[in-house]
Design an enzyme around this catalytic site. Structure first.
Site, mmCIF file in Angstrom:
data_model
loop_
_atom_site.group_PDB
_atom_site.id
_atom_site.type_symbol
_atom_site.label_atom_id
_atom_site.label_comp_id
_atom_site.label_asym_id
_atom_site.label_seq_id
_atom_site.Cartn_x
_atom_site.Cartn_y
_atom_site.Cartn_z
ATOM 1 N N ARG A 69 0.856 -1.181 0.000
ATOM 2 C CA ARG A 69 0.000 0.000 0.000
ATOM 3 C C ARG A 69 0.896 1.236 0.000
ATOM 4 O O ARG A 69 2.050 1.189 0.443
ATOM 5 C CB ARG A 69 -0.890 0.028 1.236
ATOM 6 C CG ARG A 69 -1.846 -1.151 1.378
ATOM 7 C CD ARG A 69 -2.644 -1.034 2.672
ATOM 8 N NE ARG A 69 -3.618 -2.097 2.826
ATOM 9 C CZ ARG A 69 -3.407 -3.230 3.492
ATOM 10 N NH1 ARG A 69 -2.218 -3.434 4.075
ATOM 11 N NH2 ARG A 69 -4.346 -4.151 3.596
ATOM 12 N N ARG A 96 -0.274 -2.481 -6.615
ATOM 13 C CA ARG A 96 -0.661 -3.516 -5.647
ATOM 14 C C ARG A 96 -1.634 -4.506 -6.291
ATOM 15 O O ARG A 96 -1.500 -5.719 -6.111
ATOM 16 C CB ARG A 96 -1.288 -2.841 -4.428
ATOM 17 C CG ARG A 96 -1.780 -3.785 -3.334
ATOM 18 C CD ARG A 96 -2.146 -2.938 -2.116
ATOM 19 N NE ARG A 96 -2.994 -3.617 -1.178
ATOM 20 C CZ ARG A 96 -2.579 -4.436 -0.211
ATOM 21 N NH1 ARG A 96 -1.296 -4.696 -0.084
ATOM 22 N NH2 ARG A 96 -3.434 -4.992 0.647
ATOM 23 N N LYS A 129 -2.211 -2.381 7.877
ATOM 24 C CA LYS A 129 -3.379 -1.804 8.536
ATOM 25 C C LYS A 129 -3.561 -2.405 9.923
ATOM 26 O O LYS A 129 -3.296 -3.582 10.144
ATOM 27 C CB LYS A 129 -4.631 -2.061 7.702
ATOM 28 C CG LYS A 129 -4.763 -1.165 6.485
ATOM 29 C CD LYS A 129 -6.109 -1.373 5.810
ATOM 30 C CE LYS A 129 -6.307 -0.393 4.661
ATOM 31 N NZ LYS A 129 -7.628 -0.574 3.998
ATOM 32 N N HIS A 187 -4.361 -9.092 3.971
ATOM 33 C CA HIS A 187 -5.812 -8.951 4.117
ATOM 34 C C HIS A 187 -6.322 -9.784 5.287
ATOM 35 O O HIS A 187 -5.927 -10.940 5.445
ATOM 36 C CB HIS A 187 -6.531 -9.412 2.849
ATOM 37 C CG HIS A 187 -6.418 -8.457 1.717
ATOM 38 N ND1 HIS A 187 -6.588 -8.822 0.398
ATOM 39 C CD2 HIS A 187 -6.159 -7.123 1.697
ATOM 40 C CE1 HIS A 187 -6.432 -7.772 -0.375
ATOM 41 N NE2 HIS A 187 -6.166 -6.736 0.385
ATOM 42 N N HIS A 195 -1.983 1.983 -5.751
ATOM 43 C CA HIS A 195 -2.939 0.883 -5.601
ATOM 44 C C HIS A 195 -2.963 0.021 -6.867
ATOM 45 O O HIS A 195 -3.175 -1.190 -6.792
ATOM 46 C CB HIS A 195 -4.328 1.436 -5.308
ATOM 47 C CG HIS A 195 -5.362 0.377 -5.059
ATOM 48 N ND1 HIS A 195 -5.494 -0.246 -3.844
ATOM 49 C CD2 HIS A 195 -6.286 -0.176 -5.873
ATOM 50 C CE1 HIS A 195 -6.468 -1.142 -3.925
ATOM 51 N NE2 HIS A 195 -6.964 -1.114 -5.145
ATOM 52 N N TYR A 198 -9.577 -8.030 -5.236
ATOM 53 C CA TYR A 198 -8.322 -7.584 -5.824
ATOM 54 C C TYR A 198 -7.897 -8.468 -6.994
ATOM 55 O O TYR A 198 -7.174 -8.036 -7.871
ATOM 56 C CB TYR A 198 -7.195 -7.636 -4.777
ATOM 57 C CG TYR A 198 -7.082 -6.421 -3.918
ATOM 58 C CD1 TYR A 198 -5.968 -5.605 -3.963
ATOM 59 C CD2 TYR A 198 -8.086 -6.089 -3.015
ATOM 60 C CE1 TYR A 198 -5.846 -4.499 -3.151
ATOM 61 C CE2 TYR A 198 -7.986 -4.992 -2.193
ATOM 62 C CZ TYR A 198 -6.856 -4.194 -2.265
ATOM 63 O OH TYR A 198 -6.746 -3.108 -1.454
#
Length: 298
Positions: A149, A247, A173, A270, A244, A279
């Site tokens: 990211r 990615r 994240k 994820h 993005h 994705y």
């Protein structure tokens, strides 16, 4: 009085997010969305404990009338639901008025992915003569090699790279750490950057950032997006390309190469496999080809 009540409630919610390890970016996003709710409620003279189901329906309707996208409305309602869940948990309100509000269905948009030839052209056409060019080549090679990211790129520190094990430690994240393998082109680009370009960009031994600006400080996400846009134009790659996009291209190319979804999920960091599936959607023609080659009764 309603203004004071909202300030106190939002302050306490933010502190609770921090105590539970929420990322600073997440906390800022919640604060922005909930500030809009607070402003609307104050105009209606509604304190947090006075907000009911019908009021929430009116607020949701006001978001729609303002022209907000369905994804934006869904995000703001999710923030509101989380906020009132906190108030219920701390016994400030009896029930969550947002629980019965249905979020609008989001538009299903397929993220853009570059073809393998486009990806190679983008990276190979960065000349890598000046320190900034060498830095950009290393940065973009690493972003694509590890499926990073944009925020993860700029948050990397020097100690994140382990050349011996050919791995990168990434803070993702929710402050979750994952380890990603680094491909050979990215390793070579990184070694060159660390040996020649980074020392030319910063002489501050206390600077821990892996990627630094021309002034020797940690790059910002906007710096990465701006530099990428310039190289996309230089390589004559069609369409808008963001970090993005790199990615998503990473995930798509892994899937096309035969990697399974669970492995891609781990590499992307994820929490849910459903996110990975979004994705890694691929063209129907490619899927038909895979089916024809793989199924015994195709």
């Amino acid at each position: 009085m309603t203004e004071i009540a909202w300030k106190e409630a939002l302050r306490d919610f933010d502190r609770d997010l921090g105590a539970r390890g929420s990322a600073e970016k997440t906390r800022r996003a919640y604060a922005t969305d909930l500030a809009q709710l607070a402003s609307w409620c104050q105009r209606m003279s509604l304190a947090p404990e006075g907000l009911g189901y019908r009021d929430m329906r009116r607020y949701a309707a006001s978001l729609t009338e303002s022209g907000a996208a369905r994804s934006t409305i869904a995000r703001k309602l999710a923030a509101t639901r989380s906020f009132f869940s906190f108030l219920v948990r701390t016994k400030r309100v009896a029930q969550n008025p947002a629980d019965l509000i249905s979020a609008p269905k989001r538009e299903k948009t397929l993220p853009k992915a570059l073809g393998k030839a486009e990806m190679e052209r983008l990276l190979d056409r960065i000349p890598a003569h000046t320190p900034l060019e060498v830095r950009d080549r290393a940065l973009l090679e690493l972003a694509y090699s590890c499926g990073l990211r944009c925020e993860e790129i700029v948050d990397l520190d020097l100690e994140a790279v382990d050349f011996d094990s050919e791995q990168l430690r990434v803070l993702g994240k929710g402050s979750k750490t994952r380890v990603a393998p680094i491909g050979e082109p990215a390793q070579r680009a990184l070694e060159r950057y660390l040996a020649t370009a980074r020392p030319a960009l910063t002489r501050d031994p206390s600077e821990t950032a892996l990627f630094v600006s021309k002034s020797g400080r940690r790059l910002s996400p906007s710096d990465v997006r701006r530099r990428l846009a310039g190289w996309v134009k230089h390589a004559a790659v069609a369409g808008r390309v963001s970090p993005h996009t790199l990615r998503h291209s990473f995930a798509t190319h892994l899937l096309e190469g035969g990697a399974d979804l669970r492995s891609i999920q781990e590499l992307l960091g994820h929490a849910s496999i459903s996110t990975t599936q979004i994705y890694t959607r691929v063209e129907p023609e490619w899927l038909r080809g895979q089916y024809a080659r793989s199924h015994p009764r195709a």
